[in-house]
Scaffold this motif. Structure first.
Motif, PDB file in Angstrom:
ATOM      1  N   TRP A   5      43.440  46.135  52.098  1.00  0.00           N
ATOM      2  CA  TRP A   5      44.699  45.872  51.413  1.00  0.00           C
ATOM      3  C   TRP A   5      45.279  47.035  50.555  1.00  0.00           C
ATOM      4  CZ3 TRP A   5      46.742  40.631  50.137  1.00  0.00           C
ATOM      5  CH2 TRP A   5      46.248  39.547  50.999  1.00  0.00           C
ATOM      6  N   PRO A   6      46.484  47.278  50.861  1.00  0.00           N
ATOM      7  CA  PRO A   6      47.023  48.493  50.374  1.00  0.00           C
ATOM      8  C   PRO A   6      47.166  48.169  48.693  1.00  0.00           C
ATOM      9  CG  PRO A   6      48.471  47.268  51.793  1.00  0.00           C
ATOM     10  CD  PRO A   6      47.404  46.608  51.994  1.00  0.00           C
ATOM     11  N   ALA A   7      47.262  49.346  47.989  1.00  0.00           N
ATOM     12  CA  ALA A   7      47.470  49.220  46.559  1.00  0.00           C
ATOM     13  C   ALA A   7      49.195  48.790  46.460  1.00  0.00           C
ATOM     14  CB  ALA A   7      47.140  50.538  46.110  1.00  0.00           C
ATOM     15  N   ALA A   8      49.785  49.414  47.421  1.00  0.00           N
ATOM     16  CA  ALA A   8      51.246  49.097  47.298  1.00  0.00           C
ATOM     17  C   ALA A   8      51.366  47.621  47.314  1.00  0.00           C
ATOM     18  CB  ALA A   8      52.220  49.874  48.385  1.00  0.00           C
ATOM     19  N   LEU A   9      50.823  46.792  47.893  1.00  0.00           N
ATOM     20  CA  LEU A   9      50.839  45.288  48.030  1.00  0.00           C
ATOM     21  C   LEU A   9      50.183  44.505  46.729  1.00  0.00           C
ATOM     22  CD1 LEU A   9      52.037  42.644  49.094  1.00  0.00           C
ATOM     23  CD2 LEU A   9      49.735  42.812  50.424  1.00  0.00           C
ATOM     24  N   VAL A  10      48.963  44.931  46.677  1.00  0.00           N
ATOM     25  CA  VAL A  10      47.957  44.247  45.793  1.00  0.00           C
ATOM     26  C   VAL A  10      48.455  44.578  44.248  1.00  0.00           C
ATOM     27  CG1 VAL A  10      45.603  44.238  44.795  1.00  0.00           C
ATOM     28  CG2 VAL A  10      46.171  44.249  47.253  1.00  0.00           C
ATOM     29  N   SER A  11      48.739  45.772  44.028  1.00  0.00           N
ATOM     30  CA  SER A  11      49.133  46.218  42.471  1.00  0.00           C
ATOM     31  C   SER A  11      50.281  45.303  42.094  1.00  0.00           C
ATOM     32  CB  SER A  11      49.329  47.552  42.371  1.00  0.00           C
ATOM     33  OG  SER A  11      48.128  48.385  42.540  1.00  0.00           O
ATOM     34  N   PRO A  12      51.515  45.120  42.612  1.00  0.00           N
ATOM     35  CA  PRO A  12      52.687  44.486  42.100  1.00  0.00           C
ATOM     36  C   PRO A  12      52.255  42.942  41.961  1.00  0.00           C
ATOM     37  CG  PRO A  12      53.316  45.853  44.040  1.00  0.00           C
ATOM     38  CD  PRO A  12      51.832  46.058  44.069  1.00  0.00           C
ATOM     39  N   LEU A  13      51.453  42.660  42.968  1.00  0.00           N
ATOM     40  CA  LEU A  13      51.107  41.090  43.007  1.00  0.00           C
ATOM     41  C   LEU A  13      50.140  40.668  41.804  1.00  0.00           C
ATOM     42  CD1 LEU A  13      50.485  40.174  46.620  1.00  0.00           C
ATOM     43  CD2 LEU A  13      52.685  39.758  45.342  1.00  0.00           C
ATOM     44  N   VAL A  14      49.105  41.504  41.836  1.00  0.00           N
ATOM     45  CA  VAL A  14      48.223  41.061  40.480  1.00  0.00           C
ATOM     46  C   VAL A  14      48.784  41.465  39.092  1.00  0.00           C
ATOM     47  CG1 VAL A  14      45.985  41.947  39.651  1.00  0.00           C
ATOM     48  CG2 VAL A  14      46.162  41.429  41.889  1.00  0.00           C
ATOM     49  N   TYR A  15      49.497  42.715  39.201  1.00  0.00           N
ATOM     50  CA  TYR A  15      49.949  43.031  37.713  1.00  0.00           C
ATOM     51  C   TYR A  15      51.104  42.371  37.300  1.00  0.00           C
ATOM     52  CZ  TYR A  15      46.219  46.511  38.178  1.00  0.00           C
ATOM     53  OH  TYR A  15      45.125  47.175  38.719  1.00  0.00           O
TER      54      TYR A  15
END
Length: 141
Positions: free
Chosen positions: A88-98
């Motif tokens: 899972w790319p950080a560019a997707l996961v980070s905005p969703l989680v944070y």
């Protein structure tokens, strides 16, 4: 202001390390190393505070919240490490989680502790939620 910038920079470093490390090493080991540093460095500062100030900083409710936060960050780190290991790319996961956490915390504060936000602040939170949704929909599409 410099403390805010330092917090953003250090948190960004952690997220990048968390998203890149599990691509070439076991995710649980990477998460453990990040958490170990994240525990030992503040422990040095806490030890200095206890040395100077005595036991006045050891109030039970504060310590209980600290333990709850520790459990939360441990689960968070394990899940994030697994997501990174699965590609899972950080560019997707980070905005969703944070983005989700940024919205959830003030909503919980308002519901559980009667914290107040103004209309402009609620509008900002709605924009953050909309942004996270756009990121998720962009990934799905």
């Amino acid at each position: 202001m410099w403390l805010i910038l330092l917090a953003i920079a250090s948190y960004t470093l952690m997220v990048v390390a968390l998203s890149r490390g599990p691509l070439s090493a076991d995710s649980t080991l990477v998460v453990t190393l990040i958490n170990l540093c994240g525990a030992l460095i503040p422990l040095v500062f806490a030890g200095g505070s206890l040395w100077r100030g005595g036991l006045s900083g050891l109030a039970l409710p504060g310590l209980a919240w600290g333990l709850a936060g520790g459990v939360g960050i441990a689960v968070f780190m394990l899940v994030m490490g697994r997501l990174a290991a699965k590609g899972w790319p950080a560019a997707l996961v980070s905005p969703l989680v944070y983005g989700g956490a940024i919205v959830a915390v003030p909503v919980l504060g308002a519901l559980l502790w009667s914290e107040r936000l103004g209309p402009l602040q609620w509008a900002g939170l709605a924009l953050i939620a909309a942004g996270a949704l756009a990121v998720a929909l962009g990934r799905a599409g």
